[in-house]
Enzyme design. Structure first.
Site, mmCIF file in Angstrom:
data_model
loop_
_atom_site.group_PDB
_atom_site.id
_atom_site.type_symbol
_atom_site.label_atom_id
_atom_site.label_comp_id
_atom_site.label_asym_id
_atom_site.label_seq_id
_atom_site.Cartn_x
_atom_site.Cartn_y
_atom_site.Cartn_z
ATOM 1 N N CYS A 49 30.859 49.693 -29.727
ATOM 2 C CA CYS A 49 31.081 49.327 -28.325
ATOM 3 C C CYS A 49 30.822 50.510 -27.397
ATOM 4 C CB CYS A 49 32.507 48.821 -28.145
ATOM 5 S SG CYS A 49 32.831 48.234 -26.481
ATOM 6 N N CYS A 53 37.691 53.056 -24.308
ATOM 7 C CA CYS A 53 39.119 52.753 -24.437
ATOM 8 C C CYS A 53 39.743 53.687 -25.483
ATOM 9 C CB CYS A 53 39.305 51.296 -24.836
ATOM 10 S SG CYS A 53 38.280 50.174 -23.842
ATOM 11 N N CYS A 56 40.890 52.528 -29.012
ATOM 12 C CA CYS A 56 40.103 51.556 -29.771
ATOM 13 C C CYS A 56 39.198 52.139 -30.853
ATOM 14 C CB CYS A 56 39.268 50.714 -28.825
ATOM 15 S SG CYS A 56 38.487 49.333 -29.705
ATOM 16 N N CYS A 93 41.312 33.248 -32.796
ATOM 17 C CA CYS A 93 40.870 34.120 -31.713
ATOM 18 C C CYS A 93 39.715 34.984 -32.213
ATOM 19 C CB CYS A 93 42.036 34.996 -31.266
ATOM 20 S SG CYS A 93 41.560 36.150 -29.972
ATOM 21 N N CYS A 125 40.133 30.646 -29.091
ATOM 22 C CA CYS A 125 40.271 31.705 -28.091
ATOM 23 C C CYS A 125 39.158 32.706 -28.347
ATOM 24 C CB CYS A 125 41.639 32.375 -28.275
ATOM 25 S SG CYS A 125 41.857 33.833 -27.245
ATOM 26 N N CYS A 185 45.019 34.543 -21.444
ATOM 27 C CA CYS A 185 45.832 35.372 -22.330
ATOM 28 C C CYS A 185 45.582 36.813 -21.921
ATOM 29 C CB CYS A 185 45.403 35.144 -23.778
ATOM 30 S SG CYS A 185 46.160 36.297 -24.934
ATOM 31 N N ARG A 257 53.504 37.102 -27.006
ATOM 32 C CA ARG A 257 53.065 37.299 -28.402
ATOM 33 C C ARG A 257 53.424 38.688 -28.914
ATOM 34 N NH1 ARG A 257 48.038 36.028 -27.934
ATOM 35 N NH2 ARG A 257 48.583 33.851 -28.126
HETATM 36 N N1 SAM Z 1 35.988 44.171 -26.207
HETATM 37 C C1 SAM Z 1 36.857 43.205 -25.712
HETATM 38 C C2 SAM Z 1 37.830 43.752 -24.686
HETATM 39 O O1 SAM Z 1 38.018 44.935 -24.613
HETATM 40 O O2 SAM Z 1 38.407 42.932 -23.970
HETATM 41 C C3 SAM Z 1 37.642 42.454 -26.775
HETATM 42 C C4 SAM Z 1 38.224 43.166 -27.975
HETATM 43 S S1 SAM Z 1 39.473 44.408 -27.661
HETATM 44 C C5 SAM Z 1 39.590 45.173 -29.259
HETATM 45 C C6 SAM Z 1 40.981 43.469 -27.425
HETATM 46 C C7 SAM Z 1 42.277 44.192 -27.209
HETATM 47 O O3 SAM Z 1 42.773 44.724 -28.428
HETATM 48 C C8 SAM Z 1 42.284 45.386 -26.287
HETATM 49 O O4 SAM Z 1 42.306 45.007 -24.948
HETATM 50 C C9 SAM Z 1 43.582 46.086 -26.680
HETATM 51 O O5 SAM Z 1 44.642 45.638 -25.880
HETATM 52 C C10 SAM Z 1 43.779 45.663 -28.134
HETATM 53 N N2 SAM Z 1 43.662 46.814 -29.041
HETATM 54 C C11 SAM Z 1 42.525 47.437 -29.412
HETATM 55 N N3 SAM Z 1 42.771 48.485 -30.223
HETATM 56 C C12 SAM Z 1 44.118 48.531 -30.383
HETATM 57 C C13 SAM Z 1 44.989 49.392 -31.103
HETATM 58 N N4 SAM Z 1 44.528 50.422 -31.800
HETATM 59 N N5 SAM Z 1 46.319 49.160 -31.050
HETATM 60 C C14 SAM Z 1 46.791 48.113 -30.336
HETATM 61 N N6 SAM Z 1 46.015 47.265 -29.631
HETATM 62 C C15 SAM Z 1 44.698 47.469 -29.641
HETATM 63 C C1 DTB Z 2 45.519 41.504 -28.440
HETATM 64 O O1 DTB Z 2 46.250 41.696 -27.450
HETATM 65 N N1 DTB Z 2 45.669 42.108 -29.613
HETATM 66 C C2 DTB Z 2 44.636 41.708 -30.532
HETATM 67 C C3 DTB Z 2 43.875 40.629 -29.725
HETATM 68 N N2 DTB Z 2 44.504 40.696 -28.442
HETATM 69 C C4 DTB Z 2 42.412 40.647 -29.630
HETATM 70 C C5 DTB Z 2 43.838 42.848 -31.044
HETATM 71 C C6 DTB Z 2 44.661 43.930 -31.701
HETATM 72 C C7 DTB Z 2 43.736 44.948 -32.264
HETATM 73 C C8 DTB Z 2 44.433 46.020 -33.035
HETATM 74 C C9 DTB Z 2 43.503 47.058 -33.544
HETATM 75 C C10 DTB Z 2 42.482 46.545 -34.489
HETATM 76 O O2 DTB Z 2 42.806 45.822 -35.466
HETATM 77 O O3 DTB Z 2 41.302 46.902 -34.341
HETATM 78 FE FE1 SF4 Z 3 35.091 48.008 -26.596
HETATM 79 FE FE2 SF4 Z 3 37.355 48.384 -27.911
HETATM 80 FE FE3 SF4 Z 3 37.298 48.775 -25.299
HETATM 81 FE FE4 SF4 Z 3 37.068 46.260 -26.272
HETATM 82 S S1 SF4 Z 3 38.857 47.583 -26.417
HETATM 83 S S2 SF4 Z 3 35.856 47.201 -24.651
HETATM 84 S S3 SF4 Z 3 35.959 46.701 -28.180
HETATM 85 S S4 SF4 Z 3 36.162 49.959 -26.851
#
Ligand code: SAM
Ligand code: DTB
Ligand code: SF4
Length: 320
Positions: A49, A53, A56, A93, A125, A185, A257
């Site tokens: 990506c 973030c 992430c 989802c 979702c 959501c 959730r």
């Molecule tokens: N790329 C899209 C976005 O950013 O909306 C969808 C996928 S993104 C991984 C969805 C959500 O997962 C993020 O907004 C964040 O709140 C959550 N998330 C990602 N990495 C995480 C982590 N290490 N711990 C907890 N929540 C996480």
């Molecule tokens: C949300 O709030 N939590 C989920 C879902 N929406 C997409 C994602 C959590 C991701 C946790 C880190 C991972 O497994 O990569």
């Molecule tokens: Fe990309 Fe992760 Fe940010 Fe979603 S949360 S926009 S997958 S870097």
């Protein structure tokens, strides 16, 4: 009721047992306390990506140990959905590590996936990054039930976590989802080094959305090696309980959730989160890229607590 930061902080800082009791009262007024909505996550496109973030593991710029793959096929998705449905999930989802949706073949394929999974009688979702109004409408026409798009933290703290897009970009996509008639959501993460004011600020933004989101995921940071937040200490369970309870009180009809971070929570801790008004979980041994308790373990937990998975497409019981 219109909330202010001060009022939300007051709720958050209520003596713990009093807070749980108040949240449970609100919960019972608007929800069936024994029902928990079970969602299963599927990462349909993992890693690479462009965004930054800080939490992430899927951001291309950090060096994390994940299994990067391009968009799954519809067949792979249907087979994963079948497994999730059999195990008791009412919602699938699908997550893609995209900054935003582009109008290309991948998006056309996602629309086909949405149609297929919806056709199986599951709530579908998606979480695909930013969307235009037209893209949201196309997803709605394909049968999308909900769209996940987290605001993650307070407006003030946002630039400490993400610099490649703005808080307003996020709110704008949420608006587009709303306009398309898709269920919203949106929630966030605690344990990223934010202040209590940031936590309350995030809940303030969510509670001021009109209407409020149908579902609010509260994630405890899963610190992943290679990301800037890899060394963040574990979020105390008491903070999670307070956050869930406060979300429950300020957004009474919303499904709150208990999302990422459950592998490091005890059963007792999770029981307190359910008492505080959580009524949904992600089940299945994987979130997007990190581990989660497996289905059987969660069903054992449900049995122990006297909880049952909620059926698909059932409205929450609203009080009048
Ligand atoms: N790329 C899209 C976005 O950013 O909306 C969808 C996928 S993104 C991984 C969805 C959500 O997962 C993020 O907004 C964040 O709140 C959550 N998330 C990602 N990495 C995480 C982590 N290490 N711990 C907890 N929540 C996480
Ligand atoms: C949300 O709030 N939590 C989920 C879902 N929406 C997409 C994602 C959590 C991701 C946790 C880190 C991972 O497994 O990569
Ligand atoms: Fe990309 Fe992760 Fe940010 Fe979603 S949360 S926009 S997958 S870097």
């Amino acid at each position: 009721m219109s909330w202010t930061l001060e009022k939300i902080l007051e709720v958050y800082n209520t003596p713990l047992l009093e807070l749980i009791y108040k949240a449970q009262q609100v919960h019972r007024q608007y929800h069936t306390p024994s029902e928990v909505q079970v969602s299963s996550l599927l990462s349909i496109k993992t890693g690479g990506c462009a965004e930054d973030c800080a939490y992430c593991p899927q951001a291309a710029r950090y060096h994390t140990d994940i299994n990067v793959h391009k968009l799954m096929t519809k067949e792979e998705v249907v087979s994963a959905a079948t497994k999730a449905k059999t195990a008791g999930a009412s919602r699938l989802c699908m997550g893609a590590a995209w900054r935003e949706v582009r109008d290309n073949r991948d998006f056309d394929n996602v629309l086909e996936m949405v149609k297929s999974v919806n056709g199986m009688g599951m709530e579908v979702c998606c979480t695909l990054g930013m969307l235009t109004e037209e893209q949201a409408q196309k997803l709605a026409n394909a049968g999308l039930y909900a769209y996940n798009h987290n605001i993650d933290t307070s407006e003030e703290n946002y630039e400490n976590i993400i610099t490649t897009r703005t808080y307003n970009d996020r709110l704008h996509t949420i608006e587009n989802v709303r306009k398309a008639g898709v269920s919203v959501c949106s929630g966030g993460i605690i344990g990223m080094g934010e202040s209590v004011e940031d936590r309350a600020g995030m809940l303030l933004t969510l509670s001021n959305l009109d209407p409020q989101p149908e579902s609010v995921p509260i994630n405890a940071l899963v610190p992943v090696a290679g990301t800037p937040l890899e060394n963040q200490p574990l979020v105390p369970i008491w903070d999670m309980v307070r956050m869930v309870a406060t979300a429950r009180i300020v957004m009474p009809k919303t499904t709150v959730r208990l999302s990422a971070g459950r592998t490091r929570m005890s059963l007792e801790g999770q029981a307190l989160c359910f008492l505080a008004g959580a009524s949904s979980i992600f089940a299945g041994d994987k979130l997007l890229t990190t581990p989660n308790p497996d289905f059987n373990e969660d069903m054992e937990m449900f049995k122990l607590f006297g909880l049952t998975p909620k059926e698909a497409f059932k409205e929450v019981a609203h009080a009048h």
